[in-house]
Design a protein around this motif. Structure first.
Motif, PDB file in Angstrom:
ATOM      1  N   VAL A  28      -6.824   2.512  -4.534  1.00  0.00           N
ATOM      2  CA  VAL A  28      -6.805   2.695  -5.847  1.00  0.00           C
ATOM      3  C   VAL A  28      -7.697   1.186  -6.429  1.00  0.00           C
ATOM      4  O   VAL A  28      -8.481   1.125  -7.403  1.00  0.00           O
ATOM      5  N   PHE A  29      -7.861   0.114  -5.595  1.00  0.00           N
ATOM      6  CA  PHE A  29      -8.482  -1.059  -5.825  1.00  0.00           C
ATOM      7  C   PHE A  29      -9.945  -0.604  -6.021  1.00  0.00           C
ATOM      8  O   PHE A  29     -10.553  -1.135  -6.527  1.00  0.00           O
ATOM      9  N   ALA A  30     -10.263   0.315  -5.007  1.00  0.00           N
ATOM     10  CA  ALA A  30     -11.761   0.555  -4.643  1.00  0.00           C
ATOM     11  C   ALA A  30     -12.011   1.687  -6.064  1.00  0.00           C
ATOM     12  O   ALA A  30     -13.299   1.239  -6.449  1.00  0.00           O
ATOM     13  N   PHE A  75     -19.806  -5.088 -20.354  1.00  0.00           N
ATOM     14  CA  PHE A  75     -18.570  -5.751 -20.193  1.00  0.00           C
ATOM     15  C   PHE A  75     -18.873  -6.559 -18.634  1.00  0.00           C
ATOM     16  O   PHE A  75     -19.878  -6.128 -18.236  1.00  0.00           O
ATOM     17  N   ASP A  76     -18.366  -7.424 -18.517  1.00  0.00           N
ATOM     18  CA  ASP A  76     -18.013  -8.237 -17.378  1.00  0.00           C
ATOM     19  C   ASP A  76     -17.113  -7.829 -16.504  1.00  0.00           C
ATOM     20  O   ASP A  76     -15.972  -7.728 -16.935  1.00  0.00           O
ATOM     21  N   LEU A  77     -17.326  -7.693 -15.170  1.00  0.00           N
ATOM     22  CA  LEU A  77     -16.380  -7.263 -13.998  1.00  0.00           C
ATOM     23  C   LEU A  77     -15.939  -8.399 -13.188  1.00  0.00           C
ATOM     24  O   LEU A  77     -17.085  -9.167 -12.795  1.00  0.00           O
ATOM     25  N   PHE A  78     -14.921  -8.698 -12.922  1.00  0.00           N
ATOM     26  CA  PHE A  78     -14.513  -9.936 -12.163  1.00  0.00           C
ATOM     27  C   PHE A  78     -13.587  -9.071 -11.242  1.00  0.00           C
ATOM     28  O   PHE A  78     -12.518  -8.450 -11.503  1.00  0.00           O
ATOM     29  N   VAL A  79     -13.863  -9.499  -9.843  1.00  0.00           N
ATOM     30  CA  VAL A  79     -13.059  -8.870  -8.801  1.00  0.00           C
ATOM     31  C   VAL A  79     -12.295  -9.872  -7.817  1.00  0.00           C
ATOM     32  O   VAL A  79     -13.279 -10.554  -7.467  1.00  0.00           O
ATOM     33  N   ASN A  80     -11.077  -9.650  -7.678  1.00  0.00           N
ATOM     34  CA  ASN A  80     -10.236 -10.591  -6.684  1.00  0.00           C
ATOM     35  C   ASN A  80      -9.685  -9.542  -5.683  1.00  0.00           C
ATOM     36  O   ASN A  80      -8.678  -9.372  -5.519  1.00  0.00           O
ATOM     37  N   GLU A  81     -10.552  -9.701  -4.499  1.00  0.00           N
ATOM     38  CA  GLU A  81     -10.182  -8.735  -3.487  1.00  0.00           C
ATOM     39  C   GLU A  81      -8.696  -9.296  -2.752  1.00  0.00           C
ATOM     40  O   GLU A  81      -7.920  -8.596  -2.383  1.00  0.00           O
ATOM     41  N   GLU A  82      -8.764 -10.733  -2.422  1.00  0.00           N
ATOM     42  CA  GLU A  82      -7.712 -11.420  -1.789  1.00  0.00           C
ATOM     43  C   GLU A  82      -6.301 -11.002  -2.792  1.00  0.00           C
ATOM     44  O   GLU A  82      -5.293 -10.918  -1.994  1.00  0.00           O
ATOM     45  N   ASN A  83      -6.207 -10.942  -3.841  1.00  0.00           N
ATOM     46  CA  ASN A  83      -5.110 -10.795  -4.697  1.00  0.00           C
ATOM     47  C   ASN A  83      -4.964  -9.372  -5.360  1.00  0.00           C
ATOM     48  O   ASN A  83      -4.171  -9.268  -6.125  1.00  0.00           O
ATOM     49  N   GLU A  85      -6.976  -7.910  -7.738  1.00  0.00           N
ATOM     50  CA  GLU A  85      -6.965  -7.845  -9.132  1.00  0.00           C
ATOM     51  C   GLU A  85      -8.536  -7.411  -9.347  1.00  0.00           C
ATOM     52  O   GLU A  85      -9.362  -7.750  -8.905  1.00  0.00           O
ATOM     53  N   VAL A  86      -8.376  -6.683 -10.389  1.00  0.00           N
ATOM     54  CA  VAL A  86      -9.763  -6.497 -11.313  1.00  0.00           C
ATOM     55  C   VAL A  86      -9.654  -6.801 -12.609  1.00  0.00           C
ATOM     56  O   VAL A  86      -8.470  -6.279 -13.421  1.00  0.00           O
ATOM     57  N   ARG A  87     -10.760  -7.438 -13.353  1.00  0.00           N
ATOM     58  CA  ARG A  87     -10.516  -7.766 -14.813  1.00  0.00           C
ATOM     59  C   ARG A  87     -11.634  -7.409 -15.265  1.00  0.00           C
ATOM     60  O   ARG A  87     -13.121  -7.536 -14.946  1.00  0.00           O
ATOM     61  N   PHE A  88     -11.766  -7.037 -16.571  1.00  0.00           N
ATOM     62  CA  PHE A  88     -12.873  -6.380 -17.332  1.00  0.00           C
ATOM     63  C   PHE A  88     -12.920  -7.038 -18.747  1.00  0.00           C
ATOM     64  O   PHE A  88     -11.708  -7.239 -19.193  1.00  0.00           O
ATOM     65  N   SER A 101      -6.808  -6.626 -17.366  1.00  0.00           N
ATOM     66  CA  SER A 101      -6.472  -7.001 -16.158  1.00  0.00           C
ATOM     67  C   SER A 101      -5.581  -5.943 -15.320  1.00  0.00           C
ATOM     68  O   SER A 101      -4.535  -5.662 -15.779  1.00  0.00           O
ATOM     69  N   PHE A 102      -5.954  -5.681 -14.135  1.00  0.00           N
ATOM     70  CA  PHE A 102      -5.215  -4.707 -13.438  1.00  0.00           C
ATOM     71  C   PHE A 102      -4.786  -5.708 -12.165  1.00  0.00           C
ATOM     72  O   PHE A 102      -5.661  -6.321 -11.441  1.00  0.00           O
ATOM     73  N   SER A 103      -3.607  -5.713 -11.762  1.00  0.00           N
ATOM     74  CA  SER A 103      -3.314  -6.025 -10.391  1.00  0.00           C
ATOM     75  C   SER A 103      -2.323  -4.883  -9.760  1.00  0.00           C
ATOM     76  O   SER A 103      -1.703  -3.981 -10.129  1.00  0.00           O
ATOM     77  N   MET A 104      -2.514  -4.929  -8.432  1.00  0.00           N
ATOM     78  CA  MET A 104      -2.149  -3.877  -7.708  1.00  0.00           C
ATOM     79  C   MET A 104      -1.083  -4.610  -6.544  1.00  0.00           C
ATOM     80  O   MET A 104      -1.175  -5.261  -5.970  1.00  0.00           O
ATOM     81  N   VAL A 105       0.152  -3.632  -6.414  1.00  0.00           N
ATOM     82  CA  VAL A 105       0.972  -3.912  -5.376  1.00  0.00           C
ATOM     83  C   VAL A 105       1.257  -2.550  -4.794  1.00  0.00           C
ATOM     84  O   VAL A 105       1.707  -1.853  -5.206  1.00  0.00           O
ATOM     85  N   PRO A 106       1.506  -2.765  -3.076  1.00  0.00           N
ATOM     86  CA  PRO A 106       1.590  -1.547  -2.537  1.00  0.00           C
ATOM     87  C   PRO A 106       3.106  -1.276  -2.698  1.00  0.00           C
ATOM     88  O   PRO A 106       4.133  -2.260  -3.072  1.00  0.00           O
TER      89      PRO A 106
END
Length: 160
Positions: A28-30, A75-83, A85-88, A101-106
């Motif tokens: 999903v993150f990918a 748009f600007d893309l900001f990716v935080n793999e550690e958390n 999170e993806v932000r547009f 802002s998208f945040s994913m939790v298994p």
């Protein structure tokens, strides 16, 4: 006439959506952070290209009965793999500012996705944008559920 006169028509709104995708969090993150893959699964996107760094140019098409409408924006893309999170951050047609802002939790059987939307736009657009985004992003996550790593643009057998 100065646009400042119409500032009373500009509204700011925040809303949140929750989606569940029957996919592992990494996939999903990918799908959300790989812009070619994101374009492939997004129901409105027609094309995307990198302008530079984390800035992308996108072309979308709204399909209204008898009136298809295409538009382009950056748009600007900001990716935080550690958390996870993806932000547009985008400005559309000079009048609408949007931060997604998208945040994913298994979660058991898949991934829970929280989407936070901050929208600043002229008055009549607010209600339309919220309902449009909710429906189109529901379709987006249905599309993501159908993906495998083999569907990723540029996939080479033997790796992710």
């Amino acid at each position: 006439m100065a646009w400042g006169f119409f500032n009373f028509l500009i509204l700011t709104k925040q809303f949140q959506f929750t989606f569940f995708a029957k996919q592992e969090a990494a996939l999903v993150f990918a799908c959300l952070s790989d812009m070619q893959w994101f374009c492939k699964v997004h129901p409105l996107m027609m094309s995307i290209e990198r302008v530079n760094g984390n800035t992308y140019k996108i072309r979308e098409r709204l399909k209204w009965p008898f009136l298809p409408f295409s538009f382009t924006y950056t748009f600007d893309l900001f990716v935080n793999e550690e958390n996870s999170e993806v932000r547009f951050e985008a400005t559309i047609q000079k009048f609408t500012r949007m931060v997604l802002s998208f945040s994913m939790v298994p979660s058991e059987g898949g991934t829970m996705v929280q989407e936070q939307v901050n929208l600043r736009s002229p008055f009549p657009i607010h209600g339309f944008m919220e309902s449009l985004m909710q429906e189109q992003h529901r379709i987006l996550f249905q599309q993501i559920e159908k993906q495998t790593y083999r569907d990723r643009p540029g996939f080479v057998d033997g790796g992710k």
